[in-house]
Design a protein around this motif. Structure first.
Motif, PDB file in Angstrom:
ATOM      1  N   CYS A 159      -5.304   2.545  -6.326  1.00  0.00           N
ATOM      2  CA  CYS A 159      -4.208   1.826  -5.662  1.00  0.00           C
ATOM      3  C   CYS A 159      -4.677   0.515  -5.042  1.00  0.00           C
ATOM      4  O   CYS A 159      -4.020  -0.527  -5.183  1.00  0.00           O
ATOM      5  N   VAL A 170       4.058  -5.609  -3.617  1.00  0.00           N
ATOM      6  CA  VAL A 170       4.872  -4.793  -2.705  1.00  0.00           C
ATOM      7  C   VAL A 170       4.794  -3.324  -3.108  1.00  0.00           C
ATOM      8  O   VAL A 170       4.576  -2.429  -2.272  1.00  0.00           O
ATOM      9  N   LEU A 171       4.961  -3.065  -4.399  1.00  0.00           N
ATOM     10  CA  LEU A 171       4.883  -1.685  -4.895  1.00  0.00           C
ATOM     11  C   LEU A 171       3.476  -1.127  -4.721  1.00  0.00           C
ATOM     12  O   LEU A 171       3.294   0.027  -4.308  1.00  0.00           O
ATOM     13  N   ALA A 173       1.257  -2.056  -2.509  1.00  0.00           N
ATOM     14  CA  ALA A 173       1.002  -1.850  -1.084  1.00  0.00           C
ATOM     15  C   ALA A 173       1.658  -0.566  -0.600  1.00  0.00           C
ATOM     16  O   ALA A 173       1.061   0.190   0.182  1.00  0.00           O
ATOM     17  N   ALA A 174       2.883  -0.302  -1.073  1.00  0.00           N
ATOM     18  CA  ALA A 174       3.582   0.926  -0.676  1.00  0.00           C
ATOM     19  C   ALA A 174       2.827   2.161  -1.153  1.00  0.00           C
ATOM     20  O   ALA A 174       2.643   3.126  -0.400  1.00  0.00           O
ATOM     21  N   ALA A 175       2.371   2.121  -2.403  1.00  0.00           N
ATOM     22  CA  ALA A 175       1.615   3.256  -2.946  1.00  0.00           C
ATOM     23  C   ALA A 175       0.296   3.437  -2.203  1.00  0.00           C
ATOM     24  O   ALA A 175      -0.102   4.563  -1.863  1.00  0.00           O
ATOM     25  N   SER A 176      -0.382   2.321  -1.936  1.00  0.00           N
ATOM     26  CA  SER A 176      -1.665   2.381  -1.220  1.00  0.00           C
ATOM     27  C   SER A 176      -1.490   2.961   0.178  1.00  0.00           C
ATOM     28  O   SER A 176      -2.281   3.805   0.623  1.00  0.00           O
ATOM     29  N   LEU A 177      -0.446   2.512   0.859  1.00  0.00           N
ATOM     30  CA  LEU A 177      -0.196   2.991   2.216  1.00  0.00           C
ATOM     31  C   LEU A 177       0.115   4.481   2.224  1.00  0.00           C
ATOM     32  O   LEU A 177      -0.405   5.230   3.074  1.00  0.00           O
ATOM     33  N   LEU A 178       0.948   4.922   1.286  1.00  0.00           N
ATOM     34  CA  LEU A 178       1.299   6.343   1.224  1.00  0.00           C
ATOM     35  C   LEU A 178       0.068   7.210   0.973  1.00  0.00           C
ATOM     36  O   LEU A 178      -0.138   8.236   1.627  1.00  0.00           O
TER      37      LEU A 178
END
Length: 320
Positions: A159, A170-171, A173-178
């Motif tokens: 990620c 954006v996508l 970053a969202a996956a990495s954060l999750l």
């Protein structure tokens, strides 16, 4: 069958294997076998097994054989002949993937399948927590929460690399954060530490291309440090409680002593793969089915002869 369709069938089987890897055992086994059969059929038909033999081929071959080499000399008897089959299962996939000339699109599809399945697995894990079926976050077909945490830390690397390449940030970053938050939720201190180190190391690797990754890594580390000082996060509370109890390693020092003693007793060929429980006294067997350390467990079960192959693969991978 046209070459394009044969290629698609091969890639499809690999993608399906990647997708079910953390989710369900039966489909995982089915698509593993299907991938092996299609891969071999395609290579025999094309008379092309991926080019000339090289050092990595030798290393992987030695690794695949190592479990069976030490099995006849195992000091204890239990799973020493069955367990090496696991090396064949995942080692064969590594070998076939290494000998496949993937283009960039195919690499993205395979990595995307690994990430997608992880997100599905996390949804399943959080649903179980929400329903009160379990208190720990885990991936269904990976198993124990600590093993799931290791898997998540590996996926986090994918990620973060995706995020740093700058495509669909954006996508990414969202996956990495999750995934990062999920590693923290597992409360595995080792996995959390590795996750943070991964972010920093990848930021260093991308330094010449962009300074943005460095800022991301710095932000992640600062947030985690603030959480550590503020408290309220299970992984930090867990660490604090263990330190106060004068047990910072959560009894791992005890099992490491078992592993070290077992290796000293059987230094060359070990106790046998998956036989670690047999070197532990009956009162601790349920608690310590393995050595809680890849390195010590490998030494204890495979001895110097078997461990050399594993350590050589890890060293070569790091250097590469």
């Amino acid at each position: 069958m046209p070459v394009s369709w044969r290629r698609r069938a091969e890639l499809g089987a690999l993608v399906a294997l990647c997708f079910f890897l953390p989710l369900y055992e039966a489909p995982k086994g089915i698509f593993w076998l299907l991938y092996v059969v299609i891969w071999l059929a395609n290579r025999v038909r094309d008379r092309d097994f991926g080019g000339r033999w090289d050092g990595w081929d030798t290393l992987i071959a030695v690794w695949l054989a190592s479990g069976f080499v030490v099995a006849p000399f195992a000091a204890l008897h239990g799973s020493e002949w069955r367990a090496p089959l696991d090396i064949v299962r995942y080692g064969a996939v590594l070998w076939m993937v290494k000998r496949t000339r993937f283009d960039e699109r195919e690499v993205r599809v395979v990595l995307g399948a690994l990430l997608a399945s992880t997100l599905v697995g996390l949804a399943m894990g959080y649903e179980k927590i929400w329903a009160g079926k379990t208190a720990a976050l885990s991936l269904n077909s990976v198993g124990h929460v600590n093993h799931s945490a290791i898997y998540l830390a590996i996926i986090l690397g994918i990620c973060i690399a995706w995020l740093f390449t700058g495509e669909r940030r954006v996508l990414a970053a969202a996956a990495s954060l999750l995934v990062l938050v999920s590693v923290v939720v597992t409360a595995s201190r080792g996995a959390v530490g590795v996750a943070l180190v991964t972010v920093v190391l990848l930021a260093v690797a991308f330094w010449r291309r962009s300074r943005v990754p460095a800022l991301v890594a710095l932000g992640v580390v600062i947030v985690c440090v603030l959480f550590a000082f503020a408290g309220g996060t299970e992984v930090f509370e867990k660490h604090e409680a263990l330190v106060k109890a004068n047990n910072p390693l959560a009894y791992r020092q005890e099992v490491w002593q078992f592993a070290w003693a077992a290796w000293l007793q059987h230094p060359w060929f070990g106790a046998g793969m998956d036989n670690f429980g047999l070197v532990v006294d009956s009162s601790h067997r349920a608690l310590y089915p393995h050595g809680h350390s890849l390195y010590l467990n490998t030494l204890a079960e495979r001895g110097i002869v078997g461990a050399l192959a594993v350590f050589a693969v890890l060293a070569a991978w790091a250097v590469t």
